[in-house]
Design a protein around this motif. Structure first.
Motif, PDB file in Angstrom:
ATOM      1  N   LEU A 241      51.989  -7.406 -37.657  1.00 59.65           N
ATOM      2  CA  LEU A 241      50.999  -6.441 -38.127  1.00 59.65           C
ATOM      3  C   LEU A 241      51.060  -5.123 -37.349  1.00 59.65           C
ATOM      4  CD1 LEU A 241      48.698  -5.696 -39.985  1.00 59.65           C
ATOM      5  CD2 LEU A 241      47.118  -6.898 -38.455  1.00 59.65           C
ATOM      6  N   LEU A 242      50.851  -5.192 -36.045  1.00 59.82           N
ATOM      7  CA  LEU A 242      50.843  -3.965 -35.250  1.00 59.82           C
ATOM      8  C   LEU A 242      52.193  -3.254 -35.295  1.00 59.82           C
ATOM      9  CD1 LEU A 242      49.411  -2.035 -33.307  1.00 59.82           C
ATOM     10  CD2 LEU A 242      50.159  -3.521 -31.419  1.00 59.82           C
ATOM     11  N   GLY A 243      53.285  -4.011 -35.194  1.00 56.75           N
ATOM     12  CA  GLY A 243      54.610  -3.409 -35.207  1.00 56.75           C
ATOM     13  C   GLY A 243      54.880  -2.635 -36.486  1.00 56.75           C
ATOM     14  N   VAL A 244      54.468  -3.208 -37.625  1.00 62.60           N
ATOM     15  CA  VAL A 244      54.634  -2.531 -38.912  1.00 62.60           C
ATOM     16  C   VAL A 244      53.808  -1.247 -38.943  1.00 62.60           C
ATOM     17  CG1 VAL A 244      54.256  -2.723 -41.404  1.00 62.60           C
ATOM     18  CG2 VAL A 244      55.145  -4.683 -40.116  1.00 62.60           C
TER      19      VAL A 244
ATOM     20  N   GLY B 291      82.421  -2.088 -48.803  1.00 67.60           N
ATOM     21  CA  GLY B 291      83.199  -0.862 -48.770  1.00 67.60           C
ATOM     22  C   GLY B 291      82.360   0.363 -48.442  1.00 67.60           C
ATOM     23  N   ASN B 292      81.152   0.148 -48.016  1.00 68.13           N
ATOM     24  CA  ASN B 292      80.251   1.257 -47.660  1.00 68.13           C
ATOM     25  C   ASN B 292      80.337   1.488 -46.148  1.00 68.13           C
ATOM     26  OD1 ASN B 292      78.142   3.012 -47.104  1.00 68.13           O
ATOM     27  ND2 ASN B 292      76.627   1.890 -48.325  1.00 68.13           N
ATOM     28  N   PRO B 293      80.873   2.627 -45.710  1.00 69.58           N
ATOM     29  CA  PRO B 293      81.024   2.864 -44.274  1.00 69.58           C
ATOM     30  C   PRO B 293      79.755   3.390 -43.604  1.00 69.58           C
ATOM     31  CG  PRO B 293      81.911   4.725 -45.477  1.00 69.58           C
ATOM     32  CD  PRO B 293      81.439   3.737 -46.514  1.00 69.58           C
ATOM     33  N   HIS B 294      78.730   3.684 -44.404  1.00 68.53           N
ATOM     34  CA  HIS B 294      77.536   4.331 -43.863  1.00 68.53           C
ATOM     35  C   HIS B 294      76.477   3.297 -43.454  1.00 68.53           C
ATOM     36  CE1 HIS B 294      79.248   8.097 -45.202  1.00 68.53           C
ATOM     37  NE2 HIS B 294      79.393   7.595 -46.412  1.00 68.53           N
ATOM     38  N   ILE B 295      76.876   2.417 -42.574  1.00 70.84           N
ATOM     39  CA  ILE B 295      75.994   1.370 -42.079  1.00 70.84           C
ATOM     40  C   ILE B 295      75.920   1.472 -40.560  1.00 70.84           C
ATOM     41  CG2 ILE B 295      75.463  -1.094 -42.079  1.00 70.84           C
ATOM     42  CD1 ILE B 295      75.750   0.053 -44.890  1.00 70.84           C
ATOM     43  N   ASP B 296      74.722   1.603 -40.025  1.00 71.14           N
ATOM     44  CA  ASP B 296      74.580   1.576 -38.573  1.00 71.14           C
ATOM     45  C   ASP B 296      73.358   0.749 -38.199  1.00 71.14           C
ATOM     46  OD1 ASP B 296      72.399   3.189 -39.117  1.00 71.14           O
ATOM     47  OD2 ASP B 296      73.331   5.028 -38.412  1.00 71.14           O
ATOM     48  N   PHE B 297      73.123   0.618 -36.914  1.00 71.71           N
ATOM     49  CA  PHE B 297      71.987  -0.200 -36.477  1.00 71.71           C
ATOM     50  C   PHE B 297      71.401   0.373 -35.196  1.00 71.71           C
ATOM     51  CE2 PHE B 297      75.720  -2.092 -34.482  1.00 71.71           C
ATOM     52  CZ  PHE B 297      75.307  -2.227 -33.155  1.00 71.71           C
ATOM     53  N   LEU B 298      70.154   0.007 -34.946  1.00 64.99           N
ATOM     54  CA  LEU B 298      69.461   0.325 -33.703  1.00 64.99           C
ATOM     55  C   LEU B 298      68.839  -0.959 -33.169  1.00 64.99           C
ATOM     56  CD1 LEU B 298      67.666   3.630 -34.783  1.00 64.99           C
ATOM     57  CD2 LEU B 298      69.595   3.441 -33.205  1.00 64.99           C
ATOM     58  N   ILE B 299      68.782  -1.066 -31.864  1.00 64.76           N
ATOM     59  CA  ILE B 299      68.250  -2.278 -31.240  1.00 64.76           C
ATOM     60  C   ILE B 299      66.832  -2.033 -30.757  1.00 64.76           C
ATOM     61  CG2 ILE B 299      68.565  -3.960 -29.391  1.00 64.76           C
ATOM     62  CD1 ILE B 299      70.679  -4.035 -31.634  1.00 64.76           C
ATOM     63  N   ALA B 300      65.905  -2.906 -31.186  1.00 68.46           N
ATOM     64  CA  ALA B 300      64.514  -2.812 -30.751  1.00 68.46           C
ATOM     65  C   ALA B 300      63.826  -4.139 -30.998  1.00 68.46           C
ATOM     66  CB  ALA B 300      63.776  -1.701 -31.497  1.00 68.46           C
ATOM     67  N   ASP B 301      62.938  -4.492 -30.099  1.00 67.61           N
ATOM     68  CA  ASP B 301      62.057  -5.641 -30.289  1.00 67.61           C
ATOM     69  C   ASP B 301      60.776  -5.095 -30.917  1.00 67.61           C
ATOM     70  OD1 ASP B 301      60.194  -7.679 -30.104  1.00 67.61           O
ATOM     71  OD2 ASP B 301      60.935  -8.415 -28.174  1.00 67.61           O
ATOM     72  N   LEU B 302      60.556  -5.397 -32.178  1.00 68.64           N
ATOM     73  CA  LEU B 302      59.438  -4.806 -32.904  1.00 68.64           C
ATOM     74  C   LEU B 302      58.093  -5.453 -32.594  1.00 68.64           C
ATOM     75  CD1 LEU B 302      61.170  -4.114 -36.342  1.00 68.64           C
ATOM     76  CD2 LEU B 302      60.726  -2.534 -34.455  1.00 68.64           C
ATOM     77  N   SER B 303      58.060  -6.303 -31.580  1.00 67.81           N
ATOM     78  CA  SER B 303      56.780  -6.786 -31.063  1.00 67.81           C
ATOM     79  C   SER B 303      56.341  -5.969 -29.848  1.00 67.81           C
ATOM     80  CB  SER B 303      56.873  -8.265 -30.682  1.00 67.81           C
ATOM     81  OG  SER B 303      57.662  -8.441 -29.503  1.00 67.81           O
ATOM     82  N   LEU B 304      57.207  -5.041 -29.414  1.00 66.38           N
ATOM     83  CA  LEU B 304      56.920  -4.244 -28.217  1.00 66.38           C
ATOM     84  C   LEU B 304      56.665  -2.788 -28.594  1.00 66.38           C
ATOM     85  CD1 LEU B 304      59.650  -5.649 -25.801  1.00 66.38           C
ATOM     86  CD2 LEU B 304      57.240  -6.307 -25.956  1.00 66.38           C
ATOM     87  N   MET B 305      55.520  -2.283 -28.209  1.00 69.62           N
ATOM     88  CA  MET B 305      55.143  -0.909 -28.552  1.00 69.62           C
ATOM     89  C   MET B 305      56.129   0.112 -27.995  1.00 69.62           C
ATOM     90  SD  MET B 305      50.967  -0.895 -28.262  1.00 69.62           S
ATOM     91  CE  MET B 305      50.924  -1.591 -26.592  1.00 69.62           C
ATOM     92  N   GLN B 306      56.591  -0.107 -26.791  1.00 69.05           N
ATOM     93  CA  GLN B 306      57.520   0.841 -26.183  1.00 69.05           C
ATOM     94  C   GLN B 306      58.845   0.884 -26.939  1.00 69.05           C
ATOM     95  OE1 GLN B 306      57.019   3.087 -23.843  1.00 69.05           O
ATOM     96  NE2 GLN B 306      54.878   2.467 -23.662  1.00 69.05           N
ATOM     97  N   ASP B 307      59.327  -0.268 -27.393  1.00 69.66           N
ATOM     98  CA  ASP B 307      60.562  -0.309 -28.169  1.00 69.66           C
ATOM     99  C   ASP B 307      60.385   0.412 -29.506  1.00 69.66           C
ATOM    100  OD1 ASP B 307      61.718  -1.796 -26.178  1.00 69.66           O
ATOM    101  OD2 ASP B 307      62.554  -3.301 -27.521  1.00 69.66           O
ATOM    102  N   ILE B 308      59.239   0.209 -30.134  1.00 60.38           N
ATOM    103  CA  ILE B 308      58.983   0.837 -31.431  1.00 60.38           C
ATOM    104  C   ILE B 308      58.942   2.354 -31.290  1.00 60.38           C
ATOM    105  CG2 ILE B 308      57.295   1.079 -33.293  1.00 60.38           C
ATOM    106  CD1 ILE B 308      56.484  -1.859 -32.704  1.00 60.38           C
ATOM    107  N   LYS B 309      58.271   2.818 -30.260  1.00 60.26           N
ATOM    108  CA  LYS B 309      58.187   4.260 -30.041  1.00 60.26           C
ATOM    109  C   LYS B 309      59.573   4.848 -29.767  1.00 60.26           C
ATOM    110  CE  LYS B 309      55.559   7.774 -27.546  1.00 60.26           C
ATOM    111  NZ  LYS B 309      54.486   8.012 -26.547  1.00 60.26           N
ATOM    112  N   LYS B 310      60.363   4.147 -28.965  1.00 57.71           N
ATOM    113  CA  LYS B 310      61.695   4.635 -28.613  1.00 57.71           C
ATOM    114  C   LYS B 310      62.612   4.682 -29.829  1.00 57.71           C
ATOM    115  CE  LYS B 310      65.555   3.718 -25.446  1.00 57.71           C
ATOM    116  NZ  LYS B 310      66.063   2.824 -24.373  1.00 57.71           N
ATOM    117  N   VAL B 311      62.607   3.624 -30.645  1.00 60.52           N
ATOM    118  CA  VAL B 311      63.497   3.595 -31.801  1.00 60.52           C
ATOM    119  C   VAL B 311      63.043   4.611 -32.844  1.00 60.52           C
ATOM    120  CG1 VAL B 311      62.346   1.821 -33.232  1.00 60.52           C
ATOM    121  CG2 VAL B 311      64.829   2.016 -33.267  1.00 60.52           C
TER     122      VAL B 311
END
Length: 474
Positions: free
Chosen positions: A306-309, A246-266
């Motif tokens: 490791l790096l992604g974190v 019942g919690n409407p405040h749920i959203d998501f973002l798409i990223a591959d956390l093994s990719l530096m460019q995706d991490i920076k973008k997200v």
């Protein structure tokens, strides 16, 4: 009753020695039997000052409350401690000498219930512990540099019961299994707290432990953002969470956390859409049985686990610092106990690749980063802790370690049991008092058990510098 008496001489002024020793916030720095000590009042040190301690007793982490009941500046301090099965009266007397200060320490320990029957067995162990504590205090007061991390005390020799409890395989297996979760049930008696409107970012929340954590966090009314790689799964989980909690405040973002460019973008998207982030949960991770490279040319385990974190946390540091009481929770693994970080082979290119070993090394790195961040982020008010969920029956374990899963599936934890400490670290007021610790079942644990798995100060620095070099590349 067990009475412990020790005396030491230190080449420090009476004023300094009294002020340092009488404030029990410092005891964790010199007593290897204390995991943590937190002041629970805001008054000036003196009669009535109170402290919450977590002790080390084999694989167990009993809690104790101490209060100063007598306080004679530069002369004597008396503290009364109350635990679940024993009480202690600590009397510390300070005397000025020609060369510095003499400290006379006496502890009277009384066990109640059945424990009183084994005082004769416990007495030599307790006395040995007392000797180590005073040796630690003497070392701390005699040196300008900090004591070695408490997890290194095993190198100077622990008592046989402690060694057996911490190091034998069977106790470790029981603690990591669902039986270990059951043993920790008394630590789950603490009242649950809501997360009304807290902005939480959770990585890897579409399956296994992350999914179980997402449901609990949503139930607690958090404003939850899940970072996922698969859009279809993310949409499905979002719909499930909204419908079932019942919690409407749920959203998501798409990223591959093994990719530096995706991490920076997200990260940039998060910072643009949220003025602050209250809690970051670095849960995403994977064990790869074959050595592969990401499209950016990095070894996949290193990049993902490791790096992604590291990159995500560094990018979001300012957004966390803008929060009132921010927290970072890093999910590690019990497997990290078996490995030392190899700072000269972070991408696992030397020798034959072993997926489980590479995963464990990365998770060891996460624990090291947790301790570094805990120190660095203190000025920002950010609490940083690591945890490991135990052995959990997840799709990832079944896929990556089928033999392990088949042999132990009857004693593996459920994802909900594995996620319990994550949710507790995110929502508990008590957990918000701690930083830099490694948790299992809501209790802090050692980070080093096996000889040769602890990194040096120089290796920590090398790891930090090598990871930081990627910030400019991302």
């Amino acid at each position: 009753m067990i009475r412990l008496k020790e005396s030491i001489l230190v080449k420090r002024s009476l004023d300094y020695v009294f002020r340092y020793t009488s404030d029990f916030c410092h005891i964790q720095d010199w007593d290897p039997g204390v995991v943590s000590s937190v002041r629970i009042d805001q008054k000036k040190t003196g009669v009535g000052s109170q402290y919450d301690l977590v002790l080390k007793f084999g694989p167990f982490r009993p809690k104790m409350k101490y209060e100063i009941i007598a306080y004679d500046p530069f002369s004597k301090v008396v503290l009364k401690g109350v635990g679940e099965s024993f009480t202690a009266l600590d009397t510390i007397v300070f005397k000025k000498t020609a060369g510095g200060t003499q400290i006379d320490y006496q502890a009277d320990i009384r066990f109640h219930r059945f424990e009183s029957a084994i005082e004769k067995i416990l007495s030599p162990i307790m006395k040995k512990t007392g000797e180590k504590a005073m040796a630690g205090l003497e070392h701390k007061l005699s040196q300008t540099r900090s004591l070695p991390n408490k997890t290194m005390w095993f190198k100077s020799g622990t008592s046989l019961p402690d060694y057996l409890a911490d190091h034998l395989i069977l106790p470790g297996m029981l603690l990591f299994s669902r039986f270990g979760y059951a043993l920790g049930r008394r630590f789950r008696a603490e009242p649950e707290h809501e997360l009304d409107g807290k902005k939480i970012v959770l990585t890897g929340g579409t399956s296994g432990i992350g999914k179980a954590a997402a449901f609990k966090l949503a139930e607690k009314k958090a404003f939850l953002t899940i970072i996922a790689r698969n859009r279809a799964k993310a949409e499905q989980i979002q719909q499930e969470l909204v419908k079932k909690t019942g919690n409407p405040h749920i959203d998501f973002l798409i990223a591959d956390l093994s990719l530096m460019q995706d991490i920076k973008k997200v990260s940039e998207t998060l910072k643009a859409s949220k003025k602050n982030i209250d809690i970051l949960i670095n849960n995403a991770g994977a064990l790869f049985n074959a050595r592969k490279q990401t499209p950016e040319g990095l070894e996949q385990t290193f990049a993902t686990d490791l790096l992604g974190v590291f990159l995500l946390t560094q990018y979001l540091k300012d957004a966390l610092a803008a929060s009132e009481s921010p927290r970072i929770i890093n999910v590690s693994s019990g497997g990290m106990y078996t490995q030392k970080i190899e700072v000269n082979d972070l991408e696992n290119s030397q020798g034959q690749y072993n997926g489980a070993k590479a995963y464990a090394r990365a998770k060891r790195g996460i624990v090291i980063l947790t301790q570094i961040w805990a120190e660095q982020f203190k000025t920002h008010g950010i609490r940083v802790n690591a945890m490991h969920p135990g052995w959990v029956d997840t799709p990832g374990i079944k896929r990556s370690l089928p033999g392990f899963h088949q042999r132990l599936k009857r004693i593996l934890r459920t994802p909900e049991q594995g996620a319990d400490t994550i949710v507790w670290l995110a929502s508990s007021k008590r957990a918000g008092q701690y930083t830099g610790l490694f948790w299992l079942d809501r209790r802090p644990h050692e980070t080093v058990i096996f000889r040769g798995t602890c990194e040096s100060v120089e290796e920590r620095q090398i790891l930090w510098e090598k990871l930081n070099a990627f910030l400019s590349k991302g």
